[in-house]
Design a protein around this motif. Sequence first.
Motif, PDB file in Angstrom:
ATOM      1  N   PRO A   1       0.793  -1.240   0.000  1.00 40.67           N
ATOM      2  CA  PRO A   1       0.000   0.000   0.000  1.00 40.67           C
ATOM      3  C   PRO A   1       0.822   1.285   0.000  1.00 40.67           C
ATOM      4  CG  PRO A   1      -0.869  -1.578   1.598  1.00 40.67           C
ATOM      5  CD  PRO A   1       0.453  -2.096   1.159  1.00 40.67           C
ATOM      6  N   TRP A   2       2.140   1.197   0.181  1.00 39.20           N
ATOM      7  CA  TRP A   2       2.960   2.409   0.177  1.00 39.20           C
ATOM      8  C   TRP A   2       3.234   2.918  -1.244  1.00 39.20           C
ATOM      9  CZ3 TRP A   2       4.831   5.533   4.072  1.00 39.20           C
ATOM     10  CH2 TRP A   2       4.525   5.120   5.370  1.00 39.20           C
ATOM     11  N   PHE A   3       2.954   2.101  -2.240  1.00 36.90           N
ATOM     12  CA  PHE A   3       3.209   2.526  -3.612  1.00 36.90           C
ATOM     13  C   PHE A   3       2.094   3.464  -4.088  1.00 36.90           C
ATOM     14  CE2 PHE A   3       5.863  -1.128  -3.188  1.00 36.90           C
ATOM     15  CZ  PHE A   3       6.920  -0.935  -4.061  1.00 36.90           C
ATOM     16  N   ASP A   4       2.481   4.473  -4.864  1.00 36.39           N
ATOM     17  CA  ASP A   4       1.546   5.376  -5.548  1.00 36.39           C
ATOM     18  C   ASP A   4       0.706   6.203  -4.581  1.00 36.39           C
ATOM     19  OD1 ASP A   4       2.440   4.191  -7.996  1.00 36.39           O
ATOM     20  OD2 ASP A   4       1.041   2.536  -7.628  1.00 36.39           O
ATOM     21  N   ARG A   5       1.260   6.517  -3.434  1.00 36.06           N
ATOM     22  CA  ARG A   5       0.579   7.382  -2.470  1.00 36.06           C
ATOM     23  C   ARG A   5       1.286   8.739  -2.433  1.00 36.06           C
ATOM     24  NH1 ARG A   5      -4.105   4.834  -0.824  1.00 36.06           N
ATOM     25  NH2 ARG A   5      -4.150   6.361   0.870  1.00 36.06           N
ATOM     26  N   ASP A   6       0.533   9.778  -2.116  1.00 36.04           N
ATOM     27  CA  ASP A   6       1.108  11.116  -1.950  1.00 36.04           C
ATOM     28  C   ASP A   6       1.704  11.193  -0.548  1.00 36.04           C
ATOM     29  OD1 ASP A   6       0.033  11.590  -4.415  1.00 36.04           O
ATOM     30  OD2 ASP A   6      -1.660  12.763  -3.671  1.00 36.04           O
ATOM     31  N   LEU A   7       3.024  11.155  -0.463  1.00 36.55           N
ATOM     32  CA  LEU A   7       3.710  11.040   0.818  1.00 36.55           C
ATOM     33  C   LEU A   7       4.297  12.370   1.268  1.00 36.55           C
ATOM     34  CD1 LEU A   7       5.662   7.711   0.169  1.00 36.55           C
ATOM     35  CD2 LEU A   7       3.425   7.989   1.260  1.00 36.55           C
ATOM     36  N   SER A   8       4.254  12.588   2.577  1.00 30.48           N
ATOM     37  CA  SER A   8       4.967  13.697   3.164  1.00 30.48           C
ATOM     38  C   SER A   8       5.962  13.156   4.184  1.00 30.48           C
ATOM     39  CB  SER A   8       4.000  14.689   3.826  1.00 30.48           C
ATOM     40  OG  SER A   8       4.685  15.886   4.175  1.00 30.48           O
TER      41      SER A   8
ATOM     42  N   GLY B   1      13.851  19.896  17.570  1.00 35.54           N
ATOM     43  CA  GLY B   1      12.565  20.466  17.204  1.00 35.54           C
ATOM     44  C   GLY B   1      11.832  19.534  16.260  1.00 35.54           C
ATOM     45  N   LEU B   2      10.538  19.711  16.154  1.00 33.14           N
ATOM     46  CA  LEU B   2       9.722  18.873  15.281  1.00 33.14           C
ATOM     47  C   LEU B   2       9.466  19.576  13.953  1.00 33.14           C
ATOM     48  CD1 LEU B   2       7.043  17.420  17.729  1.00 33.14           C
ATOM     49  CD2 LEU B   2       9.363  16.608  17.227  1.00 33.14           C
ATOM     50  N   VAL B   3       9.380  18.762  12.899  1.00 31.08           N
ATOM     51  CA  VAL B   3       9.031  19.288  11.582  1.00 31.08           C
ATOM     52  C   VAL B   3       7.912  18.433  10.997  1.00 31.08           C
ATOM     53  CG1 VAL B   3      11.326  20.215  11.098  1.00 31.08           C
ATOM     54  CG2 VAL B   3      10.770  17.893  10.386  1.00 31.08           C
ATOM     55  N   ASP B   4       7.123  19.043  10.133  1.00 34.10           N
ATOM     56  CA  ASP B   4       6.084  18.342   9.393  1.00 34.10           C
ATOM     57  C   ASP B   4       5.910  19.056   8.056  1.00 34.10           C
ATOM     58  OD1 ASP B   4       3.926  17.037   8.370  1.00 34.10           O
ATOM     59  OD2 ASP B   4       2.556  17.453  10.033  1.00 34.10           O
ATOM     60  N   PHE B   5       6.376  18.433   6.979  1.00 33.02           N
ATOM     61  CA  PHE B   5       6.294  19.061   5.669  1.00 33.02           C
ATOM     62  C   PHE B   5       4.850  19.235   5.203  1.00 33.02           C
ATOM     63  CE2 PHE B   5      10.653  17.867   5.859  1.00 33.02           C
ATOM     64  CZ  PHE B   5      11.347  18.602   4.906  1.00 33.02           C
ATOM     65  N   LYS B   6       3.942  18.375   5.661  1.00 33.01           N
ATOM     66  CA  LYS B   6       2.498  18.415   5.388  1.00 33.01           C
ATOM     67  C   LYS B   6       2.155  18.215   3.919  1.00 33.01           C
ATOM     68  CE  LYS B   6       1.197  20.987   9.518  1.00 33.01           C
ATOM     69  NZ  LYS B   6       0.486  22.162  10.082  1.00 33.01           N
ATOM     70  N   LEU B   7       2.775  18.963   3.028  1.00 34.40           N
ATOM     71  CA  LEU B   7       2.492  18.810   1.601  1.00 34.40           C
ATOM     72  C   LEU B   7       3.066  17.494   1.081  1.00 34.40           C
ATOM     73  CD1 LEU B   7       3.319  22.414   0.352  1.00 34.40           C
ATOM     74  CD2 LEU B   7       1.050  21.424   0.743  1.00 34.40           C
ATOM     75  N   PRO B   8       2.474  16.924   0.029  1.00 36.09           N
ATOM     76  CA  PRO B   8       3.058  15.718  -0.583  1.00 36.09           C
ATOM     77  C   PRO B   8       4.380  16.062  -1.262  1.00 36.09           C
ATOM     78  CG  PRO B   8       1.138  16.453  -1.836  1.00 36.09           C
ATOM     79  CD  PRO B   8       1.182  17.291  -0.595  1.00 36.09           C
ATOM     80  N   VAL B   9       5.457  15.473  -0.776  1.00 37.46           N
ATOM     81  CA  VAL B   9       6.791  15.799  -1.286  1.00 37.46           C
ATOM     82  C   VAL B   9       7.518  14.579  -1.824  1.00 37.46           C
ATOM     83  CG1 VAL B   9       7.062  17.804   0.228  1.00 37.46           C
ATOM     84  CG2 VAL B   9       7.809  15.550   1.024  1.00 37.46           C
ATOM     85  N   ALA B  10       6.869  13.397  -1.759  1.00 34.25           N
ATOM     86  CA  ALA B  10       7.543  12.174  -2.190  1.00 34.25           C
ATOM     87  C   ALA B  10       6.507  11.171  -2.688  1.00 34.25           C
ATOM     88  CB  ALA B  10       8.342  11.571  -1.023  1.00 34.25           C
TER      89      ALA B  10
ATOM     90  N   ARG C   1      17.687  20.576   3.576  1.00 27.20           N
ATOM     91  CA  ARG C   1      16.233  20.736   3.433  1.00 27.20           C
ATOM     92  C   ARG C   1      15.547  20.711   4.795  1.00 27.20           C
ATOM     93  NH1 ARG C   1      14.929  20.399  -1.919  1.00 27.20           N
ATOM     94  NH2 ARG C   1      16.430  19.330  -3.271  1.00 27.20           N
ATOM     95  N   LEU C   2      16.031  19.854   5.696  1.00 30.73           N
ATOM     96  CA  LEU C   2      15.456  19.813   7.041  1.00 30.73           C
ATOM     97  C   LEU C   2      15.686  21.134   7.777  1.00 30.73           C
ATOM     98  CD1 LEU C   2      16.338  16.240   8.373  1.00 30.73           C
ATOM     99  CD2 LEU C   2      14.117  17.090   7.578  1.00 30.73           C
ATOM    100  N   LYS C   3      16.864  21.705   7.619  1.00 27.66           N
ATOM    101  CA  LYS C   3      17.139  22.992   8.249  1.00 27.66           C
ATOM    102  C   LYS C   3      16.182  24.063   7.731  1.00 27.66           C
ATOM    103  CE  LYS C   3      20.775  26.510   8.754  1.00 27.66           C
ATOM    104  NZ  LYS C   3      22.203  26.851   8.497  1.00 27.66           N
ATOM    105  N   ALA C   4      15.970  24.102   6.425  1.00 30.33           N
ATOM    106  CA  ALA C   4      15.061  25.095   5.852  1.00 30.33           C
ATOM    107  C   ALA C   4      13.633  24.878   6.359  1.00 30.33           C
ATOM    108  CB  ALA C   4      15.111  25.018   4.324  1.00 30.33           C
ATOM    109  N   GLN C   5      13.221  23.622   6.462  1.00 28.85           N
ATOM    110  CA  GLN C   5      11.866  23.339   6.929  1.00 28.85           C
ATOM    111  C   GLN C   5      11.694  23.721   8.392  1.00 28.85           C
ATOM    112  OE1 GLN C   5       9.326  22.398   5.104  1.00 28.85           O
ATOM    113  NE2 GLN C   5       7.888  22.268   6.807  1.00 28.85           N
TER     114      GLN C   5
END
Length: 439
Positions: free
Chosen positions: A120-127, A144-153, A197-201
Amino acid sequence: MVDHSSHAFNRGLLEFLQASPTPFHAAENIAAQLTLAGFQPLVEGERWSLKPGGKYWVMRNGSSVIGFIYGREPMETDGIRMVGAHTDSPCLKVKPQPDLSSQGYAQLGVEVYGGALLAPWFDRDLSMAGRVSYRDGEGRIRSGLVDFKLPVAVVPSLAIHLDREANRQRSINPQKELPPLLLSEIDGVDQPSFRERLKAQLLAEQPSLTVDEVLDFEISLYDTQPPALIGLAQDFLASARLDNLLSCYVGLQSLLQADDRHSTLLVCNDHEEVGSASACGAKGPMLQQFLERLVPETETRMRVLDASLMISADNAHGVHPNFADRHDDNHGPRLNRGPVIKVNANQRYATTSEGSALFRDLAERADVPVQTFVSRTDMECGSTIGPITSAEVGVKTLDVGVPTFAMHSIRELAGRDDAAYLHQILNEFYRYPHPPGQS
């Protein structure tokens, strides 16, 4: 019985699931609700002064939480009414050196956490979300915590034209086939590293921070499709991480509604899906050390535990209509028919007849239906934090949970009514008038 005219409980559950993509976020959200309700935070490295009538919470590793109400009844005769659940779920986790490049695409190296259903992990909009550890402008290491929220992978499937056996015989090599795509690379243009990228997020989510360098991270991928009530009558609840954030939320809401007559406790441990053997897992000392600080004198603590009971709440396997033969004919729990008492003769579940009898009595008090699950005798049985907590702490324990389909999938399915049913039973448990550990 559940009032079908009100969906307030499920609305809160859906919001909690959406806001908790990792154990770190789940623990933070649990702690926030406890604090809002007047529970005082405890710091393990400081001296504690716990008093009857007080409400407290303590966190370890940022991913495990204990909430506690110090009841006015004497604990050595009244016991502690405990509920246990876990904050982690099977997923894909980003490797420490994750940057990959292949055929002009930037990808991430990942490893499988827990017993995940991989297809089920295939073809999903992942963040992506999780914890980032960094050095600040003063040279101190912070997190600190991060959450990209948008589908990025995304992990794209291989077309059936290139894999004609996909629908007949298909195995998944997680090392080769699960690295997700992040973006198309441009020739001659250097891409930021994953740490950059994690630093920017992190700075985008918390602009007031000073981040000199990201030193390490614990980042998970997750499905961005939000939790929802589905079905023609909206009588199913579909979401990631139902196992076992559903139980965490149910236990939390029951604790928030408990009064201070009896001592009541909720523990939500991390690392259940990988064996619980950590400082913050159920096989670790977190709960035992909390109880030792609460009741330092050994003999008194033994009397408290003798009068206490733990309800381990972790989802159960509902009988799947397409695979009914995977269940014992007399023990096939159905969705929306009530919580499940989980029994196993080989102690994969900690339930005893005395514990299940108490749970049935609580269900009758709440006017809620109850079901039973036992595995087929020719199939192995999973386990929970129940037997582990019982063995480590010495408290009588029973295992229960709401029936679920597709357990350990990226998107699981439960009944609309069962979480609220379990909530009603746990409400009765937290105000049960007798010492729950003594028959």
